[in-house]
Design a protein around this motif. Structure first.
Motif, PDB file in Angstrom:
ATOM      1  N   LEU A   1      22.331  19.228 -47.952  1.00 52.66           N
ATOM      2  CA  LEU A   1      21.695  19.948 -46.845  1.00 52.66           C
ATOM      3  C   LEU A   1      22.707  20.825 -46.115  1.00 52.66           C
ATOM      4  N   PHE A   2      23.875  20.258 -45.833  1.00 47.87           N
ATOM      5  CA  PHE A   2      24.885  20.988 -45.071  1.00 47.87           C
ATOM      6  C   PHE A   2      25.418  22.180 -45.853  1.00 47.87           C
ATOM      7  N   SER A   3      25.756  21.966 -47.126  1.00 44.95           N
ATOM      8  CA  SER A   3      26.340  23.051 -47.925  1.00 44.95           C
ATOM      9  C   SER A   3      25.352  24.190 -48.130  1.00 44.95           C
ATOM     10  N   GLY A   4      24.075  23.859 -48.267  1.00 45.46           N
ATOM     11  CA  GLY A   4      23.073  24.908 -48.455  1.00 45.46           C
ATOM     12  C   GLY A   4      22.678  25.586 -47.163  1.00 45.46           C
ATOM     13  N   SER A   5      22.284  24.787 -46.165  1.00 48.86           N
ATOM     14  CA  SER A   5      21.750  25.347 -44.920  1.00 48.86           C
ATOM     15  C   SER A   5      22.827  25.967 -44.045  1.00 48.86           C
ATOM     16  N   ILE A   6      24.003  25.356 -44.007  1.00 45.56           N
ATOM     17  CA  ILE A   6      25.091  25.880 -43.176  1.00 45.56           C
ATOM     18  C   ILE A   6      26.010  26.794 -43.986  1.00 45.56           C
ATOM     19  N   GLY A   7      26.446  26.306 -45.157  1.00 40.29           N
ATOM     20  CA  GLY A   7      27.419  27.064 -45.938  1.00 40.29           C
ATOM     21  C   GLY A   7      26.883  28.354 -46.529  1.00 40.29           C
ATOM     22  N   VAL A   8      25.616  28.354 -46.958  1.00 38.55           N
ATOM     23  CA  VAL A   8      25.038  29.541 -47.605  1.00 38.55           C
ATOM     24  C   VAL A   8      24.164  30.335 -46.638  1.00 38.55           C
TER      25      VAL A   8
ATOM     26  N   MET B   1      21.679  23.158 -37.671  1.00 35.91           N
ATOM     27  CA  MET B   1      20.555  23.613 -38.490  1.00 35.91           C
ATOM     28  C   MET B   1      19.374  24.006 -37.602  1.00 35.91           C
ATOM     29  N   THR B   2      19.131  23.195 -36.568  1.00 31.06           N
ATOM     30  CA  THR B   2      18.022  23.474 -35.654  1.00 31.06           C
ATOM     31  C   THR B   2      18.243  24.775 -34.893  1.00 31.06           C
ATOM     32  N   VAL B   3      19.473  24.991 -34.417  1.00 33.33           N
ATOM     33  CA  VAL B   3      19.780  26.234 -33.694  1.00 33.33           C
ATOM     34  C   VAL B   3      19.631  27.438 -34.620  1.00 33.33           C
ATOM     35  N   LEU B   4      20.128  27.322 -35.851  1.00 34.42           N
ATOM     36  CA  LEU B   4      20.004  28.421 -36.815  1.00 34.42           C
ATOM     37  C   LEU B   4      18.548  28.711 -37.157  1.00 34.42           C
ATOM     38  N   GLY B   5      17.695  27.709 -37.039  1.00 33.68           N
ATOM     39  CA  GLY B   5      16.277  27.891 -37.360  1.00 33.68           C
ATOM     40  C   GLY B   5      15.441  28.352 -36.191  1.00 33.68           C
ATOM     41  N   THR B   6      16.053  28.487 -35.011  1.00 36.63           N
ATOM     42  CA  THR B   6      15.279  28.882 -33.834  1.00 36.63           C
ATOM     43  C   THR B   6      15.863  30.158 -33.223  1.00 36.63           C
TER      44      THR B   6
ATOM     45  N   GLY C   1      23.766  29.920 -43.346  1.00 36.96           N
ATOM     46  CA  GLY C   1      24.358  30.186 -42.034  1.00 36.96           C
ATOM     47  C   GLY C   1      24.933  31.586 -41.908  1.00 36.96           C
ATOM     48  N   PRO C   2      25.830  32.009 -42.813  1.00 36.97           N
ATOM     49  CA  PRO C   2      26.377  33.368 -42.719  1.00 36.97           C
ATOM     50  C   PRO C   2      25.315  34.463 -42.845  1.00 36.97           C
ATOM     51  N   VAL C   3      24.262  34.193 -43.636  1.00 40.44           N
ATOM     52  CA  VAL C   3      23.193  35.192 -43.790  1.00 40.44           C
ATOM     53  C   VAL C   3      22.473  35.402 -42.462  1.00 40.44           C
ATOM     54  N   ILE C   4      22.140  34.293 -41.780  1.00 39.53           N
ATOM     55  CA  ILE C   4      21.483  34.396 -40.472  1.00 39.53           C
ATOM     56  C   ILE C   4      22.420  35.028 -39.455  1.00 39.53           C
ATOM     57  N   ALA C   5      23.697  34.639 -39.492  1.00 36.32           N
ATOM     58  CA  ALA C   5      24.671  35.179 -38.545  1.00 36.32           C
ATOM     59  C   ALA C   5      24.839  36.688 -38.704  1.00 36.32           C
ATOM     60  N   GLN C   6      24.783  37.161 -39.937  1.00 38.55           N
ATOM     61  CA  GLN C   6      24.975  38.587 -40.187  1.00 38.55           C
ATOM     62  C   GLN C   6      23.938  39.431 -39.447  1.00 38.55           C
ATOM     63  N   ASP C   7      22.725  38.909 -39.308  1.00 41.65           N
ATOM     64  CA  ASP C   7      21.651  39.643 -38.646  1.00 41.65           C
ATOM     65  C   ASP C   7      21.522  39.314 -37.164  1.00 41.65           C
TER      66      ASP C   7
END
Length: 417
Positions: free
Chosen positions: A236-243, A299-304, A245-251
């Motif tokens: 969960l961490f490697s996919g949701s945060i590692g992959v 994960m919750t913050v990245l999803g909201t 996360g940067p995609v969401i952060a970029q936008d």
């Protein structure tokens, strides 16, 4: 706890040389990831090429981890670490020379990373079996906290130093610095002099030793369930945060905001050490599972709603949880597992943990296509909570207690002062 606090284990000479050597090693390794990535991209500006180089390190590490644990228990662990550092230093030296002379090709990096990953499969479980044979029982908690805090600081400074070297001169110099740290670490490990414990259960082959270790892990009852939980959480961490996360952060918050936010995790890991050294953990699996579950917060913050401050706070909470998790697991293994089995048990945990990472990294892509990035993030957070609840409802996990008395304390050799 000893009166000397978190640094008191350094009074034991064997631990002091081990600690200095391994922290020098960590300082170099914290630079190598960034340096190798940019060196690879300079050769081939391709994500596929970079993925191939990274996979060349990961695959042998995971593939040989279980056998590596048996080998680390079969041989003197200090010798395994010294030899591993020498080999890694030689490999990284070749990489550095190839990069600095502009002679490096992708196949060079793949081949050399295959060797490096295979070495880590042995040195990782050997490293995690050292503390219980270096320091007395009352100093082990401080030793684990000291290692964790120092590693946290180095993993903040190392990437920054690597970034400067890559930007101003060449990634090859960062790789050369990493190579040098391996040889320096091996030199300090030469000063570690401990008797090699008896191995009455040693089989005629490494495979036989592995089978004995696996049977022992199953008999303990909590190793395999806890490692399976680690597999889920790390995926969960490697996919949701590692992959993702940067995609969401970029936008949203950009690369700079993402870097600042992620530093919150290291801060949480470091600061929590000062608190943990004063507390006693009696129900380790509760601490471990709640530590895993803390990763659901970012994960919750990245999803909201994503902003730098909120995400940094979320990562800080995750860092606190991971600090508790790491200490609880280390204390559990050193108390419940006899010295001659330590590396095999740590290899089992490492295998489940590391094999989870590519699983998570590969799964998130198709899942995003079926729904959305934010949905996958929130789904991962919910799954983390569900797995935590299920694990704590399992008697083998929920009922485990620490007493402070290692299972093989009577057989421990006295540390050298």
């Amino acid at each position: 706890m000893a009166a000397g606090g978190v640094t008191s284990p350094l009074r034991v000479s064997n631990f002091r040389w081990f600690f200095i050597g391994e922290m020098v090693n960590t300082a170099g390794s914290s630079m190598s990831g960034i340096a190798l990535a940019f060196a690879t991209l300079a050769i081939s500006d391709s994500a596929g090429a970079l993925g191939l180089v990274i996979a060349a390190w990961t695959v042998p590490m995971v593939g040989f981890m279980l056998i590596g644990g048996a080998l680390a228990d079969r041989l003197p662990r200090a010798l395994v670490l010294r030899g591993g550092n020498v080999v890694q230093g030689a490999v990284q030296s070749v990489v550095a020379v190839l990069v600095l002379t502009n002679a490096a090709e992708i196949w060079h990096l793949v081949l050399l990373n295959l060797i490096s990953g295979a070495v880590v499969a042995v040195t990782y479980p050997a490293f995690h079996g050292m503390v219980p044979i270096l320091v007395p029982v009352e100093e082990r908690k401080s030793a684990y906290v000291l290692i964790g805090q120092t590693e946290s600081l180095l993993r903040i400074a190392g990437p920054a130093a690597a970034g400067i070297l890559v930007a101003t001169v060449s990634p090859g110099w960062a790789l050369a610095a990493d190579a040098a740290t391996y040889f320096v670490a091996a030199g300090f490990l030469v000063l570690v002099r401990i008797p090699f414990g008896e191995r009455p259960e040693r089989q005629s082959s490494v495979i036989g030793d592995f089978k004995v270790g696996w049977t022992f892990a199953r008999a303990l009852g909590w190793v395999i369930p806890a490692s399976c939980c680690a597999l889920v959480f790390n995926a969960l961490f490697s996919g949701s945060i590692g992959v993702l996360g940067p995609v969401i952060a970029q936008d949203t918050i950009g690369s700079q905001g993402w870097g600042v936010a992620q530093s919150g995790e290291a801060v949480g890991l470091f600061v929590t050490g000062f608190v943990l050294v004063r507390f006693t953990i009696r129900r380790p699996m509760h601490a471990i599972m709640l530590g895993f579950c803390s990763t659901a917060v970012p994960m919750t913050v990245l999803g909201t709603v994503v902003n730098t401050v909120a995400l940094a706070g979320a990562f800080l909470i995750a860092g606190v949880g991971l600090a508790v998790l790491n200490l609880a697991w280390s204390l559990t293994v050193q108390e419940k597992v006899p010295e001659e089995m330590l590396s095999r048990i740590m290899a089992i945990d490492g295998f489940f943990s590391f094999v989870a990472m590519p699983i998570g990294q590969l799964l998130v892509g198709p899942l995003v296509l079926l729904s959305s990035i934010r949905t996958v993030e929130l789904g991962s957070a919910v799954l983390a909570v569900v797995v935590t609840a299920a694990a704590l409802a399992t008697p083998a996990i929920a009922n485990l207690r620490l007493t402070g008395v290692p299972v093989a304390a009577a057989d421990d050799p006295p540390p050298t002062a």
